[in-house]
Design an enzyme around this catalytic site. Structure first.
Site, short mmCIF file in Angstrom:
data_model
loop_
_atom_site.label_atom_id
_atom_site.label_comp_id
_atom_site.label_asym_id
_atom_site.label_seq_id
_atom_site.Cartn_x
_atom_site.Cartn_y
_atom_site.Cartn_z
N SER A 1 0.88 -1.17 0.00
CA SER A 1 0.00 0.00 0.00
C SER A 1 0.90 1.21 0.00
O SER A 1 2.09 1.12 0.34
CB SER A 1 -0.87 -0.01 1.26
OG SER A 1 -1.46 1.26 1.50
N TYR B 1 -2.30 -1.30 10.33
CA TYR B 1 -2.23 -1.42 8.88
C TYR B 1 -0.89 -0.92 8.36
O TYR B 1 -0.21 -1.58 7.55
CB TYR B 1 -3.38 -0.62 8.26
CG TYR B 1 -3.56 -0.80 6.78
CD1 TYR B 1 -4.36 -1.82 6.27
CD2 TYR B 1 -2.94 0.07 5.87
CE1 TYR B 1 -4.54 -1.97 4.90
CE2 TYR B 1 -3.11 -0.09 4.50
CZ TYR B 1 -3.92 -1.10 4.02
OH TYR B 1 -4.09 -1.25 2.67
#
Length: 257
Positions: A139, A152
């Site tokens: 990401s 995350y």
């Protein structure tokens, strides 16, 4: 990347395939002629896989045995694992002070430990063939951080380290490892964050996309899952044989600042 930058048909194991990026990768790989095991904990993934021409395997990859079981299933059905796409992920938005410990463990188990275990299980089959492609869907949060995303961001940063280590260990064995780092993609995972982001930042939900998700982007739109799938297909191809240990930002200019 051009979709014709492919390779001979291979066996691919893709995780997180019931929607979004994973579903797009499964569809793209099937069109390229690959045999695909589509792995997801959500039974709805069976219909997605069936429509694309893939085989569905239901598994909760936060369980180590399920990771090893997915690779065993691919080898049982197709004879090997040539391509591994670690895509499965979840999200929980909360400040560090209020972040639930159980959510931390769940996110790390699914998004960092599972890719390691899947890589470890697939490795001997790739080494035996002298050819393997590992693509980790990280990401933009593997490169930068955002408030409310401690678990995350930590998992995605760790995935870059895993990618680089796998690249160094796999080079002489014909195994490459790379990561793709998208900004916000038009997926249910992103849609489900909007309410949490609004609460965390004390704003209306309709402002979240413009003022948070696209604030840093030069191109003011969400990314289409197929755009990410095409980059993954390139990295999983023969054409990318000299590419390893790299992280590819597909971020609408997010990190150009």
């Amino acid at each position: 990347m051009p979709s014709q930058a492919t390779t001979a048909p291979r066996v691919a194991l893709v995780t997180g395939t019931s929607s979004g990026i994973g579903a797009a990768v499964v569809e793209h790989f099937c069109k390229l002629g690959h045999q695909v095991l589509a792995v997801d904990f959500n039974p709805a993934g069976k219909a997605v896989a069936g429509k694309a021409g893939a085989v569905f395997y239901e598994a909760d990859l936060s369980d180590p045995d399920a990771c090893r079981g997915a690779v065993t299933e691919a080898v049982k059905r197709f004879g090997s694992v040539d391509i591994l796409v670690n895509n499965a992920g979840i999200q929980h938005v909360a400040s560090i002070e209020t972040f639930p410990e159980e959510k931390w463990h769940q996110i790390i188990d699914l998004m960092l430990t599972a890719p390691f275990l899947l890589t470890q299980a697939a490795w001997p089959h790739m080494r035996k063939k002298g050819w393997g492609r590992i693509v980790n869907v990280a990401s933009i949060h593997a490169q930068v951080a955002s408030p409310g995303k401690a678990a995350y961001t930590s998992a995605k940063h760790g995935m870059i380290g895993l990618t680089k280590t796998a690249a160094l260990e796999g080079g002489e064995q014909g195994i490459t490892a790379n990561a793709v780092c998208p900004a916000y993609v038009k997926t249910p995972l992103v849609d489900n964050q909007i309410a949490d982001q609004a609460k965390l930042n004390n704003m209306d939900e309709q402002d979240v996309v413009e003022k948070i998700m696209l604030k840093q982007a030069a191109i003011k739109r969400l990314i289409e899952p197929e755009e990410v799938a095409q980059l993954i297909a390139y990295l999983a191809s023969d054409a990318a044989g000299a590419v390893t240990g790299s992280s590819f930002n597909i971020d609408l200019g997010w990190t150009a600042h």
